[in-house]
Structure formats: structure tokens, C-alpha cells
Design an enzyme around this catalytic site. Structure first.
Site, PDB file in Angstrom:
ATOM      1  N   PRO A   2      38.460  35.991  37.518  1.00  0.00           N
ATOM      2  CA  PRO A   2      38.311  36.281  38.948  1.00  0.00           C
ATOM      3  C   PRO A   2      38.401  37.785  39.195  1.00  0.00           C
ATOM      4  O   PRO A   2      39.254  38.462  38.651  1.00  0.00           O
ATOM      5  CB  PRO A   2      39.500  35.541  39.574  1.00  0.00           C
ATOM      6  CG  PRO A   2      39.804  34.439  38.607  1.00  0.00           C
ATOM      7  CD  PRO A   2      39.524  35.010  37.254  1.00  0.00           C
ATOM      8  N   GLU A   3      37.488  38.296  40.014  1.00  0.00           N
ATOM      9  CA  GLU A   3      37.503  39.714  40.333  1.00  0.00           C
ATOM     10  C   GLU A   3      38.154  39.935  41.692  1.00  0.00           C
ATOM     11  O   GLU A   3      38.551  38.989  42.377  1.00  0.00           O
ATOM     12  CB  GLU A   3      36.083  40.268  40.275  1.00  0.00           C
ATOM     13  CG  GLU A   3      35.491  40.186  38.865  1.00  0.00           C
ATOM     14  CD  GLU A   3      34.349  41.154  38.651  1.00  0.00           C
ATOM     15  OE1 GLU A   3      34.238  42.135  39.406  1.00  0.00           O
ATOM     16  OE2 GLU A   3      33.570  40.931  37.713  1.00  0.00           O
TER      17      GLU A   3
END
Length: 272
Positions: A2-3
Site C-alpha cells: 500500500p502506498e
């Protein structure tokens, strides 16, 4: 992994369900994550009031009267709100049980996430936070800052902006996108880029991240009953995952190379 936009969307999704609630219990089913879960966490946090949910880089910070619960989603982790009596499944490693019959559940198939309970006064000096660079959407992340930091750096610009000591949260997907929008070839040495071009890059980093966060806020309905995964905002991506396809600007096939073992896609015509 996840960014930053996905982590920010997660924070916004869970905050209304957590803030102002009392912690009835913490259930630790798997203490051996990337780092061991803080010893005695369940006892220390029981009865605490959750004051607010924030973020630093990709770390989710749940501030309570007993300390700050700092969580990282790792490669495959997710958070969701479930009924507190809902049966757990194989990869459900942690529940924060709330007064009122709900729980925050942490699921992580690969066990690369982390959970710490930290004293508020020690948070800024925690080993995982103290050397982080500025937030990309804050004023501290400016062209003057990034240009000054880049001088005499031979490292590729994509690697440079993905270094969390320089700026937090610019992960692989959005680094590809920002560099494309700025017209900068990803393997160009950071020290060889002009201040004017850094001005464009800083604005594009801020823009692409802000757009992704906004899109997540409008497309994610509710973390209650969802799978807890906001997902990547693929419909907005112009280069990442599109190797070999035509550039949306010039029509030339996009090129894929490997940089630091990560996929890097760019347009040789539009990026110099």
C-alpha cells in the site's frame, strides 16, 4: 505494498469508527510480525480512550490516552471494522475491540506489517520515524528543499524521491506517474536536474498524490463490512503497469526497465 494514498484513505476510513471510543481489549493472535508486537500491549491499552487517527508516512497512528498505537500494513496488510464477535480467519492477527460491539481487525497474509504501542513523548524519536523526511503534501516539501538536497547526488531521480529519508510516501507507483507528468526520465541522476525541472516535479508529486487521495475518498464507501482494501487508483495511471502500450501523449510504446528491483515504466519520447 500500500502506498501513501491508500494508507491515507485507510486512516480516513477507520477514523470515524475509532475516534472517541474506549478500547475494551486487544486480541493478539500472532505476535511475530515483521517486528514483535509490543510486549504487554493488550494490558497497557485496555480501557484507553482513542483520541484521534493520524498518519506519518505509511505509518498509521492511533493516538490513545495510553499511548500511540503505530501500525504499518506491510506488503499485504489491511484494516477493517468488523463486529467484535465475528470469527477470525487464518490471517487475522490482531483485533482492537471497541466499546459498542465493533473491532478494528488487522489482516496480513505475509506478516510483513507491524504493531507497536509507543509513549506519546517517545513517538518522534522512535527508530522508524525519527529519520523520515517531510510529508509530500506539506509546505516543507518544496522545490528549494528538494533541489538543495539533490546537489551532487549521482543516484537516479526515481530512487532519490522514493527514499523516505528525503520525502516520505512516494512509492513506486506514484513515482512513475509523477516523473512521467514532469517529463523526467526516471534514471536521470538527481544531481543533474535543474531547479526549474524540480519545481515541476515537486508540483506533480503533490498533484498525483492529492488526486489519488481524493479519488479514494470518493470511491471507498465504508470500511465497515468491506475488505479493508481501498486498492490502487488504476484508472488514473498513465505509465505504471502499461509497459508496451502506447503513451497517452505521443503514442510511442512505453518502455519498462528494472530499477532497484522495481518495475519502472516511462516514455523515451516524453521523458528526458
Amino acid at each position: 505494498m500500500p502506498e501513501l494514498p491508500e494508507v491515507e484513505t485507510t486512516c480516513r476510513g477507520i477514523a470515524p469508527c475509532l475516534e472517541g471510543k474506549i478500547v475494551e481489549a486487544a486480541i493478539i493472535r500472532q505476535a511475530k510480525l515483521r517486528w514483535p508486537v509490543t510486549r504487554g500491549l493488550a494490558k497497557k491499552i485496555r480501557g484507553a480512550l482513542i483520541e484521534k487517527v493520524t498518519r506519518r508516512g505509511k505509518y498509521i497512528l492511533i493516538e490513545t490516552t495510553s499511548g500511540v498505537l503505530m501500525m504499518h500494513l506491510g506488503m499485504s496488510g489491511s484494516l477493517k471494522i468488523v463486529p467484535s464477535k465475528q470469527l477470525s480467519e487464518k490471517h487475522d492477527h490482531f483485533d482492537l475491540v471497541l466499546a459498542g460491539g465493533k473491532a478494528l481487525r488487522f489482516t496480513d497474509p505475509r506478516k510483513f506489517g507491524s504493531i507497536f504501542l509507543i509513549k506519546k513523548e517517545d513517538l518522534d524519536q522512535h527508530k522508524l520515524l525519527k529519520n523520515l523526511g517531510p510529508e509530500p503534501l506539506d509546505d516543507d516539501f518544496s522545490v528549494e528543499y528538494l533541489y538543495r538536497l539533490s546537489r551532487n547526488k549521482k543516484v537516479a531521480i526515481k530512487t532519490f524521491v522514493m527514499n523516505s529519508h528525503n520525502v516520505v510516501g512516494v512509492g513506486n507507483i506514484y513515482a512513475n506517474e509523477a516523473l512521467f507528468r514532469a517529463g523526467i526520465k526516471p534514471d536521470r541522476p538527481a544531481g543533474k536536474i535543474s531547479k526549474a525541472r524540480y519545481g515541476v516535479l515537486v508540483e506533480e508529486i503533490k498533484t498525483v498524490l492529492a488526486e489519488a487521495i481524493k479519488q479514494g475518498g470518493t470511491t471507498l464507501k465504508d470500511f465497515t463490512g468491506s475488505d479493508g482494501k481501498p486498492g490502487y487508483f488504476k484508472q488514473e495511471l498513465q505509465v505504471y503497469g502499461r509497459a508496451g502500450l502506447p503513451c497517452e501523449v505521443c503514442g510511442k510504446p512505453l518502455i519498462e526497465i528494472r530499477m532497484a528491483q522495481r518495475s519502472t515504466v516511462y516514455c523515451a519520447q516524453c521523458q528526458k
